[in-house]
Design a protein around this motif. Sequence first.
Motif, mmCIF file in Angstrom:
data_model
loop_
_atom_site.group_PDB
_atom_site.id
_atom_site.type_symbol
_atom_site.label_atom_id
_atom_site.label_comp_id
_atom_site.label_asym_id
_atom_site.label_seq_id
_atom_site.Cartn_x
_atom_site.Cartn_y
_atom_site.Cartn_z
ATOM 1 N N ALA A 125 0.847 -1.198 0.000
ATOM 2 C CA ALA A 125 0.000 0.000 0.000
ATOM 3 C C ALA A 125 0.882 1.248 0.000
ATOM 4 O O ALA A 125 1.891 1.292 0.716
ATOM 5 N N GLY A 126 0.516 2.239 -0.805
ATOM 6 C CA GLY A 126 1.292 3.475 -0.883
ATOM 7 C C GLY A 126 2.519 3.363 -1.768
ATOM 8 O O GLY A 126 3.264 4.334 -1.935
ATOM 9 N N ARG A 127 2.768 2.196 -2.335
ATOM 10 C CA ARG A 127 3.923 2.000 -3.222
ATOM 11 C C ARG A 127 3.475 2.029 -4.675
ATOM 12 O O ARG A 127 2.352 1.669 -4.987
ATOM 13 N N ARG A 128 4.404 2.446 -5.544
ATOM 14 C CA ARG A 128 4.136 2.400 -6.972
ATOM 15 C C ARG A 128 5.124 1.421 -7.607
ATOM 16 O O ARG A 128 6.332 1.519 -7.373
ATOM 17 N N VAL A 129 4.617 0.475 -8.389
ATOM 18 C CA VAL A 129 5.499 -0.515 -9.010
ATOM 19 C C VAL A 129 5.208 -0.603 -10.503
ATOM 20 O O VAL A 129 4.099 -0.301 -10.956
ATOM 21 N N VAL A 130 6.234 -1.021 -11.246
ATOM 22 C CA VAL A 130 6.121 -1.159 -12.702
ATOM 23 C C VAL A 130 6.567 -2.567 -13.072
ATOM 24 O O VAL A 130 7.602 -3.045 -12.601
ATOM 25 N N VAL A 131 5.759 -3.228 -13.894
ATOM 26 C CA VAL A 131 6.074 -4.587 -14.340
ATOM 27 C C VAL A 131 6.016 -4.614 -15.864
ATOM 28 O O VAL A 131 5.074 -4.065 -16.456
ATOM 29 N N ALA A 180 0.598 -7.659 -7.123
ATOM 30 C CA ALA A 180 1.040 -6.379 -6.541
ATOM 31 C C ALA A 180 -0.163 -5.490 -6.261
ATOM 32 O O ALA A 180 -0.248 -4.845 -5.206
ATOM 33 N N ALA A 181 -1.112 -5.455 -7.204
ATOM 34 C CA ALA A 181 -2.319 -4.637 -6.998
ATOM 35 C C ALA A 181 -3.111 -5.175 -5.812
ATOM 36 O O ALA A 181 -3.615 -4.410 -4.982
ATOM 37 N N GLN A 182 -3.213 -6.496 -5.700
ATOM 38 C CA GLN A 182 -3.940 -7.093 -4.580
ATOM 39 C C GLN A 182 -3.264 -6.781 -3.250
ATOM 40 O O GLN A 182 -3.932 -6.730 -2.212
ATOM 41 N N ARG A 183 -1.950 -6.575 -3.295
ATOM 42 C CA ARG A 183 -1.224 -6.241 -2.065
ATOM 43 C C ARG A 183 -1.160 -4.739 -1.840
ATOM 44 O O ARG A 183 -0.440 -4.266 -0.956
ATOM 45 N N GLY A 184 -1.897 -3.979 -2.629
ATOM 46 C CA GLY A 184 -2.090 -2.558 -2.345
ATOM 47 C C GLY A 184 -1.285 -1.589 -3.173
ATOM 48 O O GLY A 184 -1.416 -0.381 -2.990
ATOM 49 N N ALA A 185 -0.420 -2.094 -4.083
ATOM 50 C CA ALA A 185 0.414 -1.180 -4.868
ATOM 51 C C ALA A 185 -0.380 -0.508 -5.980
ATOM 52 O O ALA A 185 -1.371 -1.055 -6.460
ATOM 53 N N ARG A 186 0.084 0.656 -6.382
ATOM 54 C CA ARG A 186 -0.353 1.260 -7.636
ATOM 55 C C ARG A 186 0.540 0.651 -8.710
ATOM 56 O O ARG A 186 1.770 0.769 -8.627
ATOM 57 N N VAL A 187 -0.053 0.029 -9.717
ATOM 58 C CA VAL A 187 0.725 -0.782 -10.653
ATOM 59 C C VAL A 187 0.588 -0.277 -12.081
ATOM 60 O O VAL A 187 -0.521 -0.028 -12.552
ATOM 61 N N THR A 188 1.730 -0.146 -12.754
ATOM 62 C CA THR A 188 1.725 0.055 -14.203
ATOM 63 C C THR A 188 2.286 -1.215 -14.837
ATOM 64 O O THR A 188 3.375 -1.663 -14.476
ATOM 65 N N LEU A 189 1.519 -1.788 -15.765
ATOM 66 C CA LEU A 189 1.938 -2.991 -16.480
ATOM 67 C C LEU A 189 2.245 -2.582 -17.913
ATOM 68 O O LEU A 189 1.362 -2.113 -18.627
ATOM 69 N N VAL A 190 3.505 -2.716 -18.305
ATOM 70 C CA VAL A 190 3.892 -2.407 -19.682
ATOM 71 C C VAL A 190 3.913 -3.744 -20.426
ATOM 72 O O VAL A 190 4.754 -4.600 -20.156
ATOM 73 N N ARG A 214 13.049 -5.168 0.790
ATOM 74 C CA ARG A 214 14.131 -4.254 0.391
ATOM 75 C C ARG A 214 13.682 -2.818 0.190
ATOM 76 O O ARG A 214 14.503 -1.946 -0.086
ATOM 77 N N LEU A 215 12.378 -2.556 0.281
ATOM 78 C CA LEU A 215 11.890 -1.200 0.080
ATOM 79 C C LEU A 215 12.322 -0.320 1.243
ATOM 80 O O LEU A 215 12.396 -0.782 2.391
ATOM 81 N N ARG A 216 12.561 0.947 0.932
ATOM 82 C CA ARG A 216 12.909 1.886 1.994
ATOM 83 C C ARG A 216 11.687 2.122 2.883
ATOM 84 O O ARG A 216 10.559 2.064 2.401
ATOM 85 N N PRO A 217 11.927 2.429 4.143
ATOM 86 C CA PRO A 217 10.788 2.774 4.987
ATOM 87 C C PRO A 217 10.047 3.946 4.341
ATOM 88 O O PRO A 217 10.654 4.786 3.690
#
Length: 231
Positions: free
Chosen positions: A11-17, A48-58, A226-229
Amino acid sequence: ERPDALPHDLAGRRVVVSAGGTREALDPVRYLGNRSSGRQGYALARVAAQRGARVTLVAAHTADLGDPASVEVVRVGSALQLRDAMRDAVRGADAVVMAAAVADFRPVAHAANKIKKGAADPPPLALTTNPDILVELVGAREPGQVVVGFAAETGDESGDPLHHGRAKLDRKGCDLLVVNAVGDGRAFEVADNAGWLLAADGGETELPSGSKALLASRVWDAVAARLRPRA
Ligand code: CTP
Ligand code: CA
């Protein structure tokens, strides 16, 4: 795993796959492609979306997969288009996972019109090497951004799949590399679907053989660690 059973640790994280296989055009109707289905990348995006991330899928070319819920999907064709889309998408991202099967080579020339058959055999296909998008993303990574690569490896006379995976992790410079042993490892006795998650900090986890969603969960576990706090 049911979505409601998953942790909400992204949650609150943005990830790209990235997912799928690139297609390298020869002319308006022909391309060089590969057999990637895109399923692993889609599973990574969905989990990732189910775990709360904002996800961009390329997404490059994939099997006929439905868009994962609550995921922004950007479609691309070639490796060069994938590179541009990734450069845009990774700005400000906490994590980047390169699950796409990027064509190593593309035709030197892209004919504007359909190449016609003639009396003589065609000239040999001239190819050039595509940029290594993963290496570029690692080189340009923002502080704290976690970058993950994928590799399918067979054993050969110079070593087993794990050996090749470690060498590839070093070459790419990413934080994590998911290594799948493919093909017949013959002398090297590798179990079917054996996989490892290798980390730049020396960590090495054997991955259970199972669904692509399960593998995705293990990858996000390692990324989350491994994500930063949060600021
Ligand atoms: N990759 C990339 N750009 C490329 C080729 C690969 O970003 N031009 C990424 C893939 O998405 C994957 C990782 O690099 O995450 C490893 O891909 P792989 O094909 O195993 O590595 P290569 O460096 O191309 O080496 P080879 O195919 O010769 O084993
Ligand atoms: Ca390759």
